[in-house]
Scaffold this motif. Structure first.
Motif, mmCIF file in Angstrom:
data_model
loop_
_atom_site.group_PDB
_atom_site.id
_atom_site.type_symbol
_atom_site.label_atom_id
_atom_site.label_comp_id
_atom_site.label_asym_id
_atom_site.label_seq_id
_atom_site.Cartn_x
_atom_site.Cartn_y
_atom_site.Cartn_z
ATOM 1 N N LEU A 125 10.565 47.779 55.034
ATOM 2 C CA LEU A 125 9.174 46.764 55.207
ATOM 3 C C LEU A 125 10.559 45.348 56.128
ATOM 4 O O LEU A 125 10.750 44.961 55.144
ATOM 5 C CB LEU A 125 9.060 46.739 54.135
ATOM 6 C CG LEU A 125 7.430 45.447 54.258
ATOM 7 C CD1 LEU A 125 6.567 46.389 55.524
ATOM 8 C CD2 LEU A 125 6.757 45.688 53.005
ATOM 9 N N LEU A 126 10.128 44.845 56.657
ATOM 10 C CA LEU A 126 10.242 43.351 57.297
ATOM 11 C C LEU A 126 9.389 42.635 57.411
ATOM 12 O O LEU A 126 8.802 42.232 57.575
ATOM 13 C CB LEU A 126 11.331 43.523 58.803
ATOM 14 C CG LEU A 126 12.178 44.530 59.187
ATOM 15 C CD1 LEU A 126 12.285 44.242 60.293
ATOM 16 C CD2 LEU A 126 13.517 44.439 58.447
ATOM 17 N N ASP A 127 10.282 41.328 57.211
ATOM 18 C CA ASP A 127 9.238 40.569 57.114
ATOM 19 C C ASP A 127 9.099 39.697 57.881
ATOM 20 O O ASP A 127 9.995 39.767 58.959
ATOM 21 C CB ASP A 127 9.008 39.799 55.593
ATOM 22 C CG ASP A 127 10.735 38.474 55.309
ATOM 23 O OD1 ASP A 127 11.691 39.059 56.717
ATOM 24 O OD2 ASP A 127 10.848 38.360 54.249
ATOM 25 N N ASN A 128 8.637 38.671 58.089
ATOM 26 C CA ASN A 128 8.046 38.205 59.678
ATOM 27 C C ASN A 128 9.784 36.947 59.539
ATOM 28 O O ASN A 128 9.816 36.870 61.180
ATOM 29 C CB ASN A 128 7.608 36.781 59.768
ATOM 30 C CG ASN A 128 7.612 35.727 58.843
ATOM 31 O OD1 ASN A 128 7.557 35.997 57.437
ATOM 32 N ND2 ASN A 128 6.969 34.333 58.830
ATOM 33 N N ASP A 129 10.634 36.763 58.979
ATOM 34 C CA ASP A 129 12.299 36.071 59.238
ATOM 35 C C ASP A 129 13.291 37.888 59.191
ATOM 36 O O ASP A 129 14.523 37.624 59.283
ATOM 37 C CB ASP A 129 12.492 35.443 58.472
ATOM 38 C CG ASP A 129 12.067 34.507 57.705
ATOM 39 O OD1 ASP A 129 11.219 33.806 59.412
ATOM 40 O OD2 ASP A 129 11.775 33.739 56.686
ATOM 41 N N ASN A 130 12.406 38.929 59.905
ATOM 42 C CA ASN A 130 12.821 40.492 59.830
ATOM 43 C C ASN A 130 13.786 40.830 58.922
ATOM 44 O O ASN A 130 15.128 41.671 58.999
ATOM 45 C CB ASN A 130 14.490 39.986 61.055
ATOM 46 C CG ASN A 130 13.356 39.755 62.727
ATOM 47 O OD1 ASN A 130 12.587 39.677 62.301
ATOM 48 N ND2 ASN A 130 14.364 39.195 63.202
ATOM 49 N N LYS A 131 13.675 39.844 57.767
ATOM 50 C CA LYS A 131 14.604 40.031 55.871
ATOM 51 C C LYS A 131 14.132 41.345 55.824
ATOM 52 O O LYS A 131 13.014 41.982 55.228
ATOM 53 C CB LYS A 131 14.678 38.935 55.197
ATOM 54 C CG LYS A 131 14.833 38.881 54.041
ATOM 55 C CD LYS A 131 14.824 37.771 53.146
ATOM 56 C CE LYS A 131 15.418 38.139 51.772
ATOM 57 N NZ LYS A 131 14.372 37.967 51.321
ATOM 58 N N GLU A 132 14.722 42.009 54.700
ATOM 59 C CA GLU A 132 14.074 43.722 54.605
ATOM 60 C C GLU A 132 13.821 43.265 53.380
ATOM 61 O O GLU A 132 14.439 43.082 52.373
ATOM 62 C CB GLU A 132 15.988 44.264 54.673
ATOM 63 C CG GLU A 132 15.541 45.339 56.222
ATOM 64 C CD GLU A 132 16.932 46.069 56.552
ATOM 65 O OE1 GLU A 132 17.637 46.764 54.655
ATOM 66 O OE2 GLU A 132 18.015 46.615 56.872
ATOM 67 N N LEU A 133 12.405 44.175 53.191
ATOM 68 C CA LEU A 133 12.259 43.814 51.660
ATOM 69 C C LEU A 133 11.924 45.283 50.929
ATOM 70 O O LEU A 133 12.209 44.887 49.932
ATOM 71 C CB LEU A 133 10.422 43.323 51.703
ATOM 72 C CG LEU A 133 10.597 41.916 52.942
ATOM 73 C CD1 LEU A 133 8.829 42.285 53.118
ATOM 74 C CD2 LEU A 133 10.237 40.828 51.903
ATOM 75 N N ILE A 134 12.090 46.137 51.597
ATOM 76 C CA ILE A 134 11.948 47.585 51.118
ATOM 77 C C ILE A 134 12.786 48.140 51.918
ATOM 78 O O ILE A 134 12.783 48.511 52.825
ATOM 79 C CB ILE A 134 10.909 47.769 50.544
ATOM 80 C CG1 ILE A 134 10.241 47.455 50.203
ATOM 81 C CG2 ILE A 134 10.607 49.392 50.600
ATOM 82 C CD1 ILE A 134 8.416 47.780 49.456
ATOM 83 N N ARG A 135 13.772 48.823 51.723
ATOM 84 C CA ARG A 135 13.960 50.833 52.267
ATOM 85 C C ARG A 135 14.411 51.647 51.528
ATOM 86 O O ARG A 135 14.597 51.487 50.306
ATOM 87 C CB ARG A 135 15.704 49.240 53.205
ATOM 88 C CG ARG A 135 16.379 51.169 53.368
ATOM 89 C CD ARG A 135 17.835 50.316 53.885
ATOM 90 N NE ARG A 135 18.471 49.666 54.845
ATOM 91 C CZ ARG A 135 18.570 49.661 56.046
ATOM 92 N NH1 ARG A 135 18.019 51.580 56.754
ATOM 93 N NH2 ARG A 135 18.374 48.782 57.013
ATOM 94 N N ASN A 136 14.360 52.569 52.374
ATOM 95 C CA ASN A 136 14.294 53.922 51.624
ATOM 96 C C ASN A 136 14.175 54.787 52.574
ATOM 97 O O ASN A 136 14.233 55.095 53.775
ATOM 98 C CB ASN A 136 13.038 54.515 50.237
ATOM 99 C CG ASN A 136 13.225 55.182 49.601
ATOM 100 O OD1 ASN A 136 14.630 55.466 49.461
ATOM 101 N ND2 ASN A 136 12.472 55.098 48.779
#
Length: 304
Positions: free
Chosen positions: A20-31
């Protein structure tokens, strides 16, 4: 602040990775979860991932999926998914939309890798970027101005389907289908390296072991990998003399073993007779995570 978020799903042969990426391309969740080896359960896994992420974030999210093979532009059906045969002749976007109301995009995994690296990865400063996947198989993708160029047949970037230059193909009749063993993938992929090494030296080793032996100056491995360098360079001549990209990014598990990109570039320069070769050869910024990030960026790249 209204956070724009995108789900990226990398549909591999053995695992489904999601981010799940936010609008700054930062990863919020990875699985990651194991890939079921049938179509209906694969759909179910994706639906569960999307519903779970939406529930946690209380909003509709756009979904990008990267998968092996290409999508037929006329029918929407997936083709050439060799390691995930259950995807072939399926319209995954249409089938998911029967259950999910989200915006859903799908693309070839190598195209998503290339998009990720061109978007905000190691090739983000370049206009034309070619992405090469060297893993158990081979793949490629092409991006111009941060947009995937998939071509009229969905085969844009699939350079590894070409015949290896300068191999003896005289036994092929012109009407026959191309012989896979003489294709670029038949020499450069991890599986092909293992097969060809065993054929040549009658020893069964993994690609990793062959590269390890090469770094430790084993004679057989050195001869084999030096030949591999030459074949890789010859295959790059096709890309550079046809598309002439600003940058080529090398990804996939096998590329982690390659610590001789400068040498590959030198051999390629000599083959083209272009001493001042301006093409930049790069390692990926996001490594194996680039495919899933590129999938998440699909929706965003459509709106640029």
């Amino acid at each position: 602040l209204n956070l724009i978020m995108q789900i990226g799903i990398d549909l591999g042969a053995t695992k489904i990775e999601y981010v799940l990426l936010d609008n700054d391309n930062k990863e919020l969740i990875r699985n990651r979860v194991p890939t079921p080896n049938d179509y209906d359960n694969t759909l179910l896994s994706i639906i569960n991932i999307v519903k779970d992420l939406e529930k946690k974030n209380n909003k509709d999210l756009s979904v990008g999926i990267c998968h092996p093979g290409a999508t037929d532009k006329t029918t929407g059906l997936i083709k050439n998914a060799h390691n995930s045969q259950w995807l072939n002749k399926k319209d995954i976007v249409k089938d998911l939309k029967k259950i999910l109301k989200n915006n859903i995009y799908s693309e070839n995994d190598a195209n998503c890798f290339c998009l990720s690296e061109a978007f905000d990865g190691s090739a983000s400063n370049y206009e034309t970027v070619f992405g090469i996947i060297l893993g158990s198989g081979c793949g490629g993708g092409f991006v111009i101005n941060k947009k995937i160029i998939s071509g009229s047949n969905g085969l844009g970037g699939e350079w590894s389907l070409n015949q290896m230059p300068e191999t003896n193909n005289s036994n092929l009749k012109s009407e026959n289908k191309l012989d896979f063993s003489n294709r670029i993938e038949g020499y450069l992929s991890g599986k092909s390296i293992e097969k060809n090494y065993q054929k040549k030296f009658k020893i069964k080793l993994t690609a990793k072991e062959i590269f390890f032996n090469y770094r430790n100056k084993d004679n057989n491995a050195c001869a084999f990998i030096n030949d591999y360098k030459n074949k890789l360079a010859r295959s790059l001549v096709i890309i550079i003399t046809t598309l002439d990209p600003d940058a080529i990014v090398f990804g996939g598990g096998l590329s982690n073993e390659i610590d001789f990109l400068d040498e590959i570039k030198r051999i390629t320069s000599n083959l083209i007779n272009e001493p001042n070769l301006k093409t930049i050869f790069l390692k990926p910024l996001y490594g194996d995570a680039s495919g899933v990030r590129g999938a998440a960026l699909l929706g965003r790249s459509k709106s640029i």
